[in-house]
Scaffold this motif. Structure first.
Motif, PDB file in Angstrom:
ATOM      1  N   GLY A 274     102.438 -35.296 -14.951  1.00 38.38           N
ATOM      2  CA  GLY A 274     101.215 -36.024 -15.271  1.00 38.38           C
ATOM      3  C   GLY A 274      99.939 -35.229 -15.395  1.00 38.38           C
ATOM      4  N   GLY A 275     100.005 -33.902 -15.347  1.00 37.77           N
ATOM      5  CA  GLY A 275      98.796 -33.096 -15.418  1.00 37.77           C
ATOM      6  C   GLY A 275      98.598 -32.439 -16.769  1.00 37.77           C
ATOM      7  N   LEU A 276      98.002 -31.247 -16.752  1.00 39.93           N
ATOM      8  CA  LEU A 276      97.699 -30.532 -17.994  1.00 39.93           C
ATOM      9  C   LEU A 276      98.965 -30.225 -18.788  1.00 39.93           C
ATOM     10  CD1 LEU A 276      95.667 -29.030 -19.827  1.00 39.93           C
ATOM     11  CD2 LEU A 276      95.985 -27.021 -18.368  1.00 39.93           C
ATOM     12  N   GLY A 277     100.035 -29.843 -18.081  1.00 38.61           N
ATOM     13  CA  GLY A 277     101.267 -29.495 -18.781  1.00 38.61           C
ATOM     14  C   GLY A 277     101.792 -30.640 -19.626  1.00 38.61           C
ATOM     15  N   GLU A 278     101.875 -31.822 -19.034  1.00 35.22           N
ATOM     16  CA  GLU A 278     102.386 -32.963 -19.787  1.00 35.22           C
ATOM     17  C   GLU A 278     101.380 -33.448 -20.823  1.00 35.22           C
ATOM     18  OE1 GLU A 278     104.053 -35.997 -17.292  1.00 35.22           O
ATOM     19  OE2 GLU A 278     105.827 -34.761 -16.883  1.00 35.22           O
ATOM     20  N   ALA A 279     100.084 -33.232 -20.580  1.00 29.84           N
ATOM     21  CA  ALA A 279      99.082 -33.575 -21.587  1.00 29.84           C
ATOM     22  C   ALA A 279      99.262 -32.700 -22.826  1.00 29.84           C
ATOM     23  CB  ALA A 279      97.675 -33.402 -21.016  1.00 29.84           C
ATOM     24  N   VAL A 280      99.480 -31.406 -22.620  1.00 32.23           N
ATOM     25  CA  VAL A 280      99.701 -30.487 -23.745  1.00 32.23           C
ATOM     26  C   VAL A 280     101.018 -30.800 -24.431  1.00 32.23           C
ATOM     27  CG1 VAL A 280     100.101 -28.079 -24.380  1.00 32.23           C
ATOM     28  CG2 VAL A 280      98.261 -28.659 -22.782  1.00 32.23           C
ATOM     29  N   ALA A 281     102.078 -31.042 -23.655  1.00 26.63           N
ATOM     30  CA  ALA A 281     103.380 -31.360 -24.240  1.00 26.63           C
ATOM     31  C   ALA A 281     103.306 -32.620 -25.092  1.00 26.63           C
ATOM     32  CB  ALA A 281     104.421 -31.525 -23.137  1.00 26.63           C
ATOM     33  N   GLY A 282     102.608 -33.642 -24.590  1.00 31.65           N
ATOM     34  CA  GLY A 282     102.456 -34.872 -25.353  1.00 31.65           C
ATOM     35  C   GLY A 282     101.689 -34.650 -26.644  1.00 31.65           C
ATOM     36  N   LEU A 283     100.639 -33.839 -26.572  1.00 26.05           N
ATOM     37  CA  LEU A 283      99.858 -33.521 -27.767  1.00 26.05           C
ATOM     38  C   LEU A 283     100.731 -32.845 -28.822  1.00 26.05           C
ATOM     39  CD1 LEU A 283      97.241 -32.963 -29.410  1.00 26.05           C
ATOM     40  CD2 LEU A 283      96.974 -30.887 -28.025  1.00 26.05           C
ATOM     41  N   LEU A 284     101.486 -31.833 -28.399  1.00 26.90           N
ATOM     42  CA  LEU A 284     102.319 -31.092 -29.349  1.00 26.90           C
ATOM     43  C   LEU A 284     103.392 -31.993 -29.955  1.00 26.90           C
ATOM     44  CD1 LEU A 284     102.736 -27.707 -27.421  1.00 26.90           C
ATOM     45  CD2 LEU A 284     101.049 -28.306 -29.169  1.00 26.90           C
ATOM     46  N   MET A 285     103.957 -32.879 -29.157  1.00 30.65           N
ATOM     47  CA  MET A 285     104.982 -33.800 -29.667  1.00 30.65           C
ATOM     48  C   MET A 285     104.384 -34.757 -30.686  1.00 30.65           C
ATOM     49  SD  MET A 285     107.407 -36.456 -27.547  1.00 30.65           S
ATOM     50  CE  MET A 285     106.002 -37.480 -27.097  1.00 30.65           C
ATOM     51  N   ARG A 286     103.216 -35.332 -30.341  1.00 28.05           N
ATOM     52  CA  ARG A 286     102.602 -36.300 -31.257  1.00 28.05           C
ATOM     53  C   ARG A 286     102.219 -35.658 -32.582  1.00 28.05           C
ATOM     54  NH1 ARG A 286     100.195 -37.854 -26.384  1.00 28.05           N
ATOM     55  NH2 ARG A 286      98.340 -36.598 -26.850  1.00 28.05           N
ATOM     56  N   GLU A 287     101.773 -34.400 -32.528  1.00 28.42           N
ATOM     57  CA  GLU A 287     101.342 -33.699 -33.740  1.00 28.42           C
ATOM     58  C   GLU A 287     102.484 -32.931 -34.401  1.00 28.42           C
ATOM     59  OE1 GLU A 287      98.370 -34.111 -35.091  1.00 28.42           O
ATOM     60  OE2 GLU A 287      97.878 -35.479 -33.426  1.00 28.42           O
ATOM     61  N   GLN A 288     103.699 -33.062 -33.841  1.00 30.46           N
ATOM     62  CA  GLN A 288     104.897 -32.415 -34.383  1.00 30.46           C
ATOM     63  C   GLN A 288     104.715 -30.904 -34.524  1.00 30.46           C
ATOM     64  OE1 GLN A 288     106.554 -34.492 -37.792  1.00 30.46           O
ATOM     65  NE2 GLN A 288     105.798 -36.469 -37.048  1.00 30.46           N
ATOM     66  N   VAL A 289     104.157 -30.309 -33.464  1.00 30.97           N
ATOM     67  CA  VAL A 289     103.981 -28.857 -33.399  1.00 30.97           C
ATOM     68  C   VAL A 289     105.101 -28.284 -32.540  1.00 30.97           C
ATOM     69  CG1 VAL A 289     102.468 -26.968 -32.690  1.00 30.97           C
ATOM     70  CG2 VAL A 289     101.485 -29.081 -33.635  1.00 30.97           C
ATOM     71  N   MET A 290     105.950 -27.462 -33.139  1.00 26.56           N
ATOM     72  CA  MET A 290     107.065 -26.873 -32.407  1.00 26.56           C
ATOM     73  C   MET A 290     106.561 -25.763 -31.489  1.00 26.56           C
ATOM     74  SD  MET A 290     109.656 -28.591 -33.350  1.00 26.56           S
ATOM     75  CE  MET A 290     110.975 -27.572 -32.682  1.00 26.56           C
TER      76      MET A 290
END
Length: 332
Positions: A274-290
């Motif tokens: 639930g912190g920065l790591g998952e915030a970044v992971a969610g961002l990359l997934m939503r924007e389809q950035v591998m």
């Protein structure tokens, strides 16, 4: 026959400075005094923790603008909301565990829903104390990230705090800022052009072998790890994200794409949930950035009490452990 030494209290308190490391005493308290000298609307409020959140510096300078609310965090937040409604800019201080666990509903309903101009500045974030789960706010960002209207700040060092304090005073809206207190290390001075900005991530170091995205205490660890890895010929970029919410989506995506195919680590002084790591992971997934994505953070468990250096090694957030994690991924 070995003699077991009793753990000294000094080994458990929130001191993260290495021996000989440059520090500044109470940077938040002094920065708030400076901001308050130019803004009479700033007031300081605390729940019996002025000395332990560096707000005592403000109290000494402005006793008539300092409010001691006693050990009642819900009352503290409600009073802060009332002060904001009257046009003041209250800086309310407590420990992160009390703000996030005990006073959550009061912050949500009295402050965030109304977009009131309250600045919640909380000490002992993450694993910055050895006093065990009652004092270790390892999940505070996860708790607050889901709260609408709340800006979340996680400064790295004394310079970051000195710059963030007047910035959040000028910002119109509720803020939760994690506080490094006491003698706080200075690590960002080496980056001469560094300037804290709400909502902006800053690239501190550039390297083509890996990227570490970090906030708070772990930005210091990332810088130290990058220096150690450079001695081995490994070049690591460090992106500092002092604002957790709103996240600097554009800069993070740009940096991850710039390191396409290389390991991307997110390092935080917080549980991996639930912190920065998952915030970044969610961002990359939503924007389809591998991305070759990896987390460095505290485990999803209640942590032990003990000496901070030992705990930082045990739970993987010491400089040595960051270096080891990067080396392991690169060698795989």
């Amino acid at each position: 026959m070995s003699v077991k030494k009793k753990l000294k209290t000094s080994a458990m308190i929130a001191s993260i400075a290495a021996e000989g490391q440059p520090t500044t005493a109470a940077p938040f308290g002094h920065a708030l005094v400076e901001a308050a000298q130019g803004n009479e609307r700033i007031v300081g409020m605390t729940a019996d923790l002025g000395k332990y959140t560096d707000l005592h510096v403000f109290a000494q300078q402005f006793p008539e603008r300092y409010y001691q609310m006693g050990m009642a965090e819900q009352l503290l937040m409600s009073a802060g909301a009332g002060m904001a409604r009257e046009g003041f800019i209250p800086f309310v201080t407590t420990y992160s565990v009390f703000a996030s666990r005990r006073a959550y509903d009061f912050i949500c309903m009295a402050i965030a829903e109304e977009r009131l101009n309250v600045k919640i500045v909380s000490a002992l974030p993450g694993l910055t104390t050895g006093y065990g789960p009652s004092h270790q706010a390892t999940e505070d960002i996860a708790i607050f990230r889901g709260m609408p209207n709340l800006t979340i700040i996680d400064p790295c060092d004394a310079l970051d705090i000195e710059q963030a304090t007047p910035a959040i005073a000028d910002f119109d809206g509720p803020v939760y800022m994690r506080l490094l207190r006491g003698k706080v290390p200075r690590v960002l001075d080496r980056f001469n052009d560094y300037q804290f900005e709400i909502g902006k991530a800053k690239r501190l170091m550039s390297g083509g072998d890996a990227l570490i995205i970090a906030s708070g205490l772990m930005t210091m660890r990332a810088i130290e790890a990058a220096d150690e890895l450079a001695k081995q010929g490994v070049k690591v970029s460090v992106l500092h994200c002092p604002t957790i919410k709103p996240l600097d989506n554009a800069t993070i995506i740009e940096e991850v794409r710039r390191h396409a195919g290389k390991p991307v680590f997110v390092a935080e002084n917080h549980t991996v949930v639930g912190g920065l790591g998952e915030a970044v992971a969610g961002l990359l997934m939503r924007e389809q950035v591998m991305a070759n994505f990896h987390q460095i953070g505290l485990p999803d468990e209640f942590l032990d009490a003990g000496a901070l250096p030992t705990l930082h090694d045990r739970y993987g957030i010491s400089t040595r452990e960051v270096v080891r994690k990067v080396e392991g991924v690169l060698a795989a």
